[in-house]
Design a protein around this motif. Sequence first.
Motif, PDB file in Angstrom:
ATOM      1  N   PHE A   1       0.830  -1.205   0.000  1.00  0.00           N
ATOM      2  CA  PHE A   1       0.000   0.000   0.000  1.00  0.00           C
ATOM      3  C   PHE A   1       0.862   1.253   0.000  1.00  0.00           C
ATOM      4  N   ALA A   2       1.821   1.317   0.920  1.00  0.00           N
ATOM      5  CA  ALA A   2       2.656   2.510   1.040  1.00  0.00           C
ATOM      6  C   ALA A   2       3.478   2.747  -0.223  1.00  0.00           C
ATOM      7  N   ALA A   3       4.090   1.709  -0.742  1.00  0.00           N
ATOM      8  CA  ALA A   3       4.930   1.864  -1.934  1.00  0.00           C
ATOM      9  C   ALA A   3       4.111   2.300  -3.147  1.00  0.00           C
ATOM     10  N   VAL A   4       2.995   1.638  -3.366  1.00  0.00           N
ATOM     11  CA  VAL A   4       2.173   1.970  -4.528  1.00  0.00           C
ATOM     12  C   VAL A   4       1.567   3.363  -4.373  1.00  0.00           C
ATOM     13  N   TYR A   5       1.196   3.745  -3.163  1.00  0.00           N
ATOM     14  CA  TYR A   5       0.594   5.062  -2.965  1.00  0.00           C
ATOM     15  C   TYR A   5       1.576   6.180  -3.296  1.00  0.00           C
ATOM     16  N   PHE A   6       2.763   6.128  -2.712  1.00  0.00           N
ATOM     17  CA  PHE A   6       3.705   7.221  -2.919  1.00  0.00           C
ATOM     18  C   PHE A   6       4.252   7.262  -4.340  1.00  0.00           C
ATOM     19  N   VAL A   7       4.584   6.101  -4.900  1.00  0.00           N
ATOM     20  CA  VAL A   7       5.092   6.075  -6.269  1.00  0.00           C
ATOM     21  C   VAL A   7       3.975   6.418  -7.253  1.00  0.00           C
ATOM     22  N   GLY A   8       2.796   5.872  -7.042  1.00  0.00           N
ATOM     23  CA  GLY A   8       1.673   6.142  -7.933  1.00  0.00           C
ATOM     24  C   GLY A   8       1.233   7.587  -7.898  1.00  0.00           C
ATOM     25  N   ARG A   9       1.215   8.178  -6.716  1.00  0.00           N
ATOM     26  CA  ARG A   9       0.812   9.582  -6.593  1.00  0.00           C
ATOM     27  C   ARG A   9       1.798  10.501  -7.298  1.00  0.00           C
ATOM     28  N   SER A  10       3.084  10.243  -7.128  1.00  0.00           N
ATOM     29  CA  SER A  10       4.070  11.100  -7.792  1.00  0.00           C
ATOM     30  C   SER A  10       4.016  10.927  -9.303  1.00  0.00           C
ATOM     31  N   THR A  11       3.771   9.714  -9.771  1.00  0.00           N
ATOM     32  CA  THR A  11       3.647   9.481 -11.208  1.00  0.00           C
ATOM     33  C   THR A  11       2.420  10.180 -11.767  1.00  0.00           C
ATOM     34  N   LEU A  12       1.303  10.097 -11.069  1.00  0.00           N
ATOM     35  CA  LEU A  12       0.089  10.775 -11.526  1.00  0.00           C
ATOM     36  C   LEU A  12       0.261  12.289 -11.534  1.00  0.00           C
ATOM     37  N   ARG A  13       0.917  12.822 -10.511  1.00  0.00           N
ATOM     38  CA  ARG A  13       1.149  14.273 -10.476  1.00  0.00           C
ATOM     39  C   ARG A  13       2.043  14.707 -11.630  1.00  0.00           C
ATOM     40  N   ARG A  14       3.061  13.904 -11.930  1.00  0.00           N
ATOM     41  CA  ARG A  14       3.959  14.219 -13.022  1.00  0.00           C
ATOM     42  C   ARG A  14       3.220  14.199 -14.354  1.00  0.00           C
ATOM     43  N   GLN A  15       2.319  13.222 -14.518  1.00  0.00           N
ATOM     44  CA  GLN A  15       1.534  13.131 -15.753  1.00  0.00           C
ATOM     45  C   GLN A  15       0.599  14.315 -15.886  1.00  0.00           C
ATOM     46  N   MET A  16      -0.025  14.736 -14.780  1.00  0.00           N
ATOM     47  CA  MET A  16      -0.945  15.866 -14.833  1.00  0.00           C
ATOM     48  C   MET A  16      -0.206  17.167 -15.113  1.00  0.00           C
ATOM     49  N   ALA A  17       1.004  17.312 -14.596  1.00  0.00           N
ATOM     50  CA  ALA A  17       1.778  18.526 -14.822  1.00  0.00           C
ATOM     51  C   ALA A  17       2.260  18.611 -16.271  1.00  0.00           C
TER      52      ALA A  17
END
Length: 79
Positions: free
Chosen positions: A61-77
Amino acid sequence: MDAEKHSIDQRAYQMSRTSGMLAGAITAFIAFCALQIFGFTIAETATWMFALGLMAASGTFAAVYFVGRSTLRRQMAAT
């Protein structure tokens, strides 16, 4: 902007929750099979299943949350 951030955080949470539950369930099943094959009692097996499943679920959960959130933010930016 807050709506975008909330949407990204929500998607990351849902992704990580699903991944964590799946990892915990698979780990508990494998632990059950392995410990029963090696002849442990059901009480020892249940204890180890719970501990290993919880560790796998929370770590995933922790690994997927932090890596996934940063990837999604990067894609949105980038868009």
